[in-house]
Design a protein around this motif. Structure first.
Motif, PDB file in Angstrom:
ATOM      1  N   ALA A   1       0.944  -1.125   0.207  1.00 54.94           N
ATOM      2  CA  ALA A   1      -0.078  -0.083   0.022  1.00 54.94           C
ATOM      3  C   ALA A   1       1.051   1.143   0.025  1.00 54.94           C
ATOM      4  O   ALA A   1       0.293   2.283  -0.549  1.00 54.94           O
ATOM      5  CB  ALA A   1      -0.788  -0.025   1.303  1.00 54.94           C
ATOM      6  N   GLN A   2       2.183   1.195   0.636  1.00 59.74           N
ATOM      7  CA  GLN A   2       2.911   2.234   0.523  1.00 59.74           C
ATOM      8  C   GLN A   2       3.864   2.602  -0.503  1.00 59.74           C
ATOM      9  O   GLN A   2       4.721   3.280  -0.693  1.00 59.74           O
ATOM     10  CB  GLN A   2       3.801   2.317   1.702  1.00 59.74           C
ATOM     11  CG  GLN A   2       3.098   2.447   3.039  1.00 59.74           C
ATOM     12  CD  GLN A   2       3.975   2.053   4.358  1.00 59.74           C
ATOM     13  OE1 GLN A   2       4.649   3.186   5.099  1.00 59.74           O
ATOM     14  NE2 GLN A   2       3.913   1.161   4.814  1.00 59.74           N
ATOM     15  N   GLY A   3       3.838   1.504  -1.625  1.00 56.09           N
ATOM     16  CA  GLY A   3       4.379   1.492  -2.877  1.00 56.09           C
ATOM     17  C   GLY A   3       5.705   0.617  -2.957  1.00 56.09           C
ATOM     18  O   GLY A   3       6.739   0.857  -3.784  1.00 56.09           O
ATOM     19  N   PHE A   4       6.151  -0.223  -1.694  1.00 63.87           N
ATOM     20  CA  PHE A   4       7.204  -1.008  -1.844  1.00 63.87           C
ATOM     21  C   PHE A   4       6.976  -2.242  -2.400  1.00 63.87           C
ATOM     22  O   PHE A   4       6.063  -3.023  -2.314  1.00 63.87           O
ATOM     23  CB  PHE A   4       7.706  -0.994  -0.297  1.00 63.87           C
ATOM     24  CG  PHE A   4       8.192   0.099   0.329  1.00 63.87           C
ATOM     25  CD1 PHE A   4       9.370   0.720  -0.101  1.00 63.87           C
ATOM     26  CD2 PHE A   4       7.389   0.534   1.252  1.00 63.87           C
ATOM     27  CE1 PHE A   4       9.553   1.923   0.578  1.00 63.87           C
ATOM     28  CE2 PHE A   4       7.695   1.946   2.092  1.00 63.87           C
ATOM     29  CZ  PHE A   4       8.706   2.400   1.646  1.00 63.87           C
ATOM     30  N   ARG A   5       7.810  -2.760  -3.281  1.00 63.61           N
ATOM     31  CA  ARG A   5       7.799  -4.095  -4.092  1.00 63.61           C
ATOM     32  C   ARG A   5       8.142  -5.253  -3.162  1.00 63.61           C
ATOM     33  O   ARG A   5       7.369  -6.169  -3.394  1.00 63.61           O
ATOM     34  CB  ARG A   5       8.639  -3.991  -5.376  1.00 63.61           C
ATOM     35  CG  ARG A   5       8.270  -2.848  -6.383  1.00 63.61           C
ATOM     36  CD  ARG A   5       8.884  -3.056  -7.507  1.00 63.61           C
ATOM     37  NE  ARG A   5       8.478  -2.153  -8.637  1.00 63.61           N
ATOM     38  CZ  ARG A   5       9.120  -2.031  -9.767  1.00 63.61           C
ATOM     39  NH1 ARG A   5      10.050  -2.869 -10.164  1.00 63.61           N
ATOM     40  NH2 ARG A   5       8.801  -1.016 -10.553  1.00 63.61           N
ATOM     41  N   THR A   6       8.986  -5.044  -2.193  1.00 65.42           N
ATOM     42  CA  THR A   6       9.439  -6.113  -1.453  1.00 65.42           C
ATOM     43  C   THR A   6       9.434  -5.863  -0.089  1.00 65.42           C
ATOM     44  O   THR A   6       9.732  -4.645   0.241  1.00 65.42           O
ATOM     45  CB  THR A   6      10.667  -6.722  -1.822  1.00 65.42           C
ATOM     46  OG1 THR A   6      11.683  -5.695  -1.482  1.00 65.42           O
ATOM     47  CG2 THR A   6      10.594  -7.095  -3.325  1.00 65.42           C
ATOM     48  N   PRO A   7       9.377  -6.623   0.975  1.00 71.84           N
ATOM     49  CA  PRO A   7       9.535  -6.458   2.254  1.00 71.84           C
ATOM     50  C   PRO A   7      11.131  -5.995   2.617  1.00 71.84           C
ATOM     51  O   PRO A   7      11.171  -5.123   3.443  1.00 71.84           O
ATOM     52  CB  PRO A   7       9.484  -7.790   2.983  1.00 71.84           C
ATOM     53  CG  PRO A   7       8.632  -8.646   2.054  1.00 71.84           C
ATOM     54  CD  PRO A   7       8.916  -8.287   0.708  1.00 71.84           C
ATOM     55  N   ARG A   8      12.064  -6.190   1.999  1.00 69.96           N
ATOM     56  CA  ARG A   8      13.539  -5.904   1.965  1.00 69.96           C
ATOM     57  C   ARG A   8      13.451  -4.299   1.612  1.00 69.96           C
ATOM     58  O   ARG A   8      14.306  -3.784   2.167  1.00 69.96           O
ATOM     59  CB  ARG A   8      14.316  -6.755   1.049  1.00 69.96           C
ATOM     60  CG  ARG A   8      15.710  -6.437   1.096  1.00 69.96           C
ATOM     61  CD  ARG A   8      16.604  -7.362   0.576  1.00 69.96           C
ATOM     62  NE  ARG A   8      16.837  -8.573   0.990  1.00 69.96           N
ATOM     63  CZ  ARG A   8      17.378  -9.256   1.847  1.00 69.96           C
ATOM     64  NH1 ARG A   8      18.443  -8.323   2.578  1.00 69.96           N
ATOM     65  NH2 ARG A   8      17.320 -10.300   2.074  1.00 69.96           N
TER      66      ARG A   8
END
Length: 714
Positions: free
Chosen positions: A52-59
């Motif tokens: 939802a915040q625009g990050f593709r991966t947890p890393r």
């Protein structure tokens, strides 16, 4: 007794190393790697939230978070509020709150306003074995079950996890949630959230409590782009049946529905106000516009309401201490209310005549008064000033100036009524409530008032407030921060702590100097070549006196860690002895289970001291060496309690057997291993010692000494 000094030296050396230009980049890089490693191993990053915040991966999300995103609203778990967690732990703002949570014992750490993490840990002991503590345990269980109970301790609602996921998306898009306020309600509470809201959890707690009664709608209006703030507020929508979350709009108040006998309560952005004071506004607001007494960041008055002068609105009593307004009673009627937190009947304007509730207080930044012309004649401000012993006189340019109202002539021998300003090192507002200096000043102020004096208390930031020229006597209660003398007043200095930080130059400008140590006063009088009189610390005998409470087996310590391994706490715990600790910042020094609470309400201290088997105490090394006896010992013995303390010159003479002292760690542990009845006198002797302390070392006795000296100097 070298341990505290060595620990302090080691910590200072580490801070200097961290702050050096050479080491700083390397240390920060290593910190970020370690933070990320700990958080990644805990496995509490929510995939839906980071997407939802625009990050593709947890890393990628974790990298942004540890590189500073934790300060700018990047959030990794929907059930955690960064600033709320950080406020309960050390290194606030330096390390990510999730990391601090994971490396500390989480059982007493509150993580959100939307669910009770402390209660969850108590009800589910297995949560403490989760790699991410109660936070991770609750989050994983909710995802697995597809539901979660959200709400406050008072009431919870079971909601689908899909609703939480929806709240995440809405928060990232800054999308409004919930219905518009209804015209059938009796109360609408509006919580404005600013861009840099200092304590969102405190604000939400206050408005949720105020909105808890039936027929109340809650509107949360955000002027913030931080996803974390939006998420915390939108999760309220997920469980609260009558809440609206939206972007802050200047037209919001005007767009609210008209409800018969209804009231709107507005909590301004960034304003610090308690739920009790919001309740008071809500109750009074049904009768017309009301506002609390508005204090600025320093603790001085920003406005007690708007009055008319020269055809313009001006803030009443701006720059004065709160006591100058509160002397007028519960409330005052004003031509127009001023504070950014206020209440008024639904459908009416807040801009007409109203009242300032003097018992309700809000702290918020100063604002300029309205620039439009004010209708009607100039306001007669004397009725507002008279209760505080003040009067308005003509000043430069015809503008009124506030002066002291000279008392009527007194008969021979009568004590003049002077205006005292007690200056302390404590900060204003809620943080200052955790400082002993604050409560010490209040006890002394009450004693001076009983002697017929007018007294105001200035927090450290207000020590040079604009109205200081009105004060007859300035008493600086010297703690960890320097306080200047005042040229146009009798200036008294009372050194109650940190004597090693006071210089002869600082003291030279004061008319008289007192010190809470006999030996230091004697030696300093010689070295400085001026008189320093002994004035020991003392106790408030109206609060600290025996109530006949039974003594328990609990051995207690009340206070902060101070950033050192305080021997009266650390050594008994290390030796396996029972100790109940009440205070903050003990992480890393003692096991979390020994910390009963982060604080004790000041009103509860007398009962705690009287009923405890033993109250532990120690002193700052500099105070111990200089013979400054902690005021806690006066409080404990006056309340009928018993204490163990490190040895300080004069303790045995003042407290007799009611305070047992030690010089070494072995002596401390020996005292604690003996039955208390063998260490301390019989109850009758304790009662006699306590009575002597209350008679000789009360605030009333100290106030008499200070008043006599001030009158001599005048």
């Amino acid at each position: 007794m070298r341990i505290p000094r060595l620990a302090t030296f080691a910590r200072k050396s580490l801070r200097r190393f961290r702050g050096s230009a050479f080491a700083r980049p390397v240390v920060h890089a290593l910190d970020r790697v370690w933070w990320a490693r700990v958080i990644r191993r805990a496995d509490l990053i929510d995939d839906d939230l980071i997407r939802a915040q625009g990050f593709r991966t947890p890393r990628a999300a974790l990298r942004a978070y540890v590189r500073g995103g934790f300060r700018t609203g990047v959030t990794l778990n929907p059930l955690a509020m960064e600033r709320l967690i950080a406020s309960q732990l050390s290194d606030v703002g330096r390390v990510p709150a999730l990391y601090a949570y994971l490396v500390n014992d989480p059982r007493r750490i509150r993580v959100s306003v939307n669910w009770d993490a402390v209660g969850w840990a108590e009800a589910h002991p297995e949560a403490l074995s989760d790699p991410a503590g109660p936070l991770g345990h609750r989050w994983r269980l909710a995802r697995a079950e597809g539901r979660i109970a959200l709400g406050t301790k008072r009431e919870t609602t079971s909601v689908p996890w899909s609703t939480v996921v929806s709240a995440m998306g809405r928060s990232a898009r800054r999308e409004p949630s919930g219905p518009m306020a209804s015209s059938s309600v009796a109360r609408i509470v509006v919580c404005e959230v600013g861009k840099d809201e200092p304590d969102l959890a405190y604000a939400l707690d206050a408005v949720l409590d105020t909105a808890a009664q039936a027929a109340t709608d809650l509107v949360i209006a955000l002027d913030s782009d931080e996803v974390e703030s939006w998420l915390a507020c939108t999760l309220v929508w997920a469980w609260h049946p009558r809440v609206r979350v939206q972007t802050r709009d200047a037209r919001l108040i005007d767009s609210l529905p008209v409800a018969p006998n209804g009231v709107v309560v507005v909590r301004g952005a960034g304003n610090e106000i308690s739920s009790a004071d919001l309740h008071a506004l809500a109750t009074a607001g049904t009768e017309g516009p009301v506002a609390p007494l508005w204090l600025d960041e320093t603790g001085a008055i920003a406005s007690a309401g708007l009055v008319v002068s020269g055809g313009r609105y001006r803030h009443l009593l701006s720059g004065h201490p709160a006591e100058d307004a509160q002397a007028a009673g519960e409330w005052i009627a004003v031509p127009r209310i001023a504070a950014p937190t206020f209440a008024h009947p639904l459908g009416s304007s807040p801009n007409g005549p109203g009242r300032t509730l003097l018992g309700a207080v809000v702290r918020a930044p100063r604002l300029s008064p309205p620039i439009e012309s004010a209708p009607g004649p100039d306001t007669d401000v004397d009725p507002y000033l008279r209760p505080a012993g003040l009067v308005a006189v003509a000043g430069a340019g015809g503008r009124p100036r506030v002066e002291r109202r000279l008392p009527d002539a007194t008969s021979a021998g009568a004590t003049p009524r002077l205006r005292w300003a007690l200056k302390i090192a404590a900060p204003p507002g809620r943080p200052g409530e955790f400082w002993g200096d604050t409560h010490f000043a209040r006890g002394l102020a009450d004693a001076l008032r009983r002697l017929g004096q007018d007294v105001v208390i200035d927090a450290y930031e207000a020590r040079k407030r604009p109205s200081a020229r009105l004060d007859d006597v300035v008493l600086a209660l010297r703690g960890p921060e320097p306080i200047d003398a005042q040229d146009d007043a009798v200036s008294l200095l009372w050194v109650i702590s940190h004597p090693d930080e006071l210089t002869a130059g600082e003291a030279a400008s004061f008319d008289a100097v007192f010190a809470a140590s006999r030996s230091w006063a004697r030696e300093t009088s010689v070295s400085w070549g001026r008189e320093v009189r002994t004035l020991l610390q003392c106790t408030d005998t109206r609060r600290f006196h025996p109530r006949g409470l039974p003594r328990t087996s609990e051995r207690v310590f009340v206070g902060t860690a101070r950033g050192i391994a305080r021997p009266s706490v650390v050594e008994p715990v290390k030796a396996g002895l029972q100790l109940s600790v009440y205070g903050p910042d003990w992480t890393g020094y003692i096991p979390a289970h020994t910390v009963v609470a982060r604080s004790v309400p000041n009103a509860a201290l007398p009962a705690l001291y009287e009923s405890a088997d033993i109250v532990m105490n120690d002193h700052w090394p500099a105070m111990q060496r200089a013979g400054f006896i902690s005021n806690r010992l006066f409080d404990v013995v006056a309340a009928g309690g018993r204490a163990i303390s490190d040895e300080v010159d004069g303790v045995g003479e003042i407290f007799g057997g009611a305070v047992a002292t030690y010089r070494t760690i072995d002596e401390l542990l020996t005292l604690l291993r003996r039955p208390s009845e063998e260490v301390f006198p019989l109850p009758e002797e304790l009662a006699r010692i306590g009575a002597e302390v209350r008679a000789a070392h009360s605030f009333d006795a100290r106030a008499r000494t200070l008043l006599d000296r001030a009158l001599e100097l005048r």
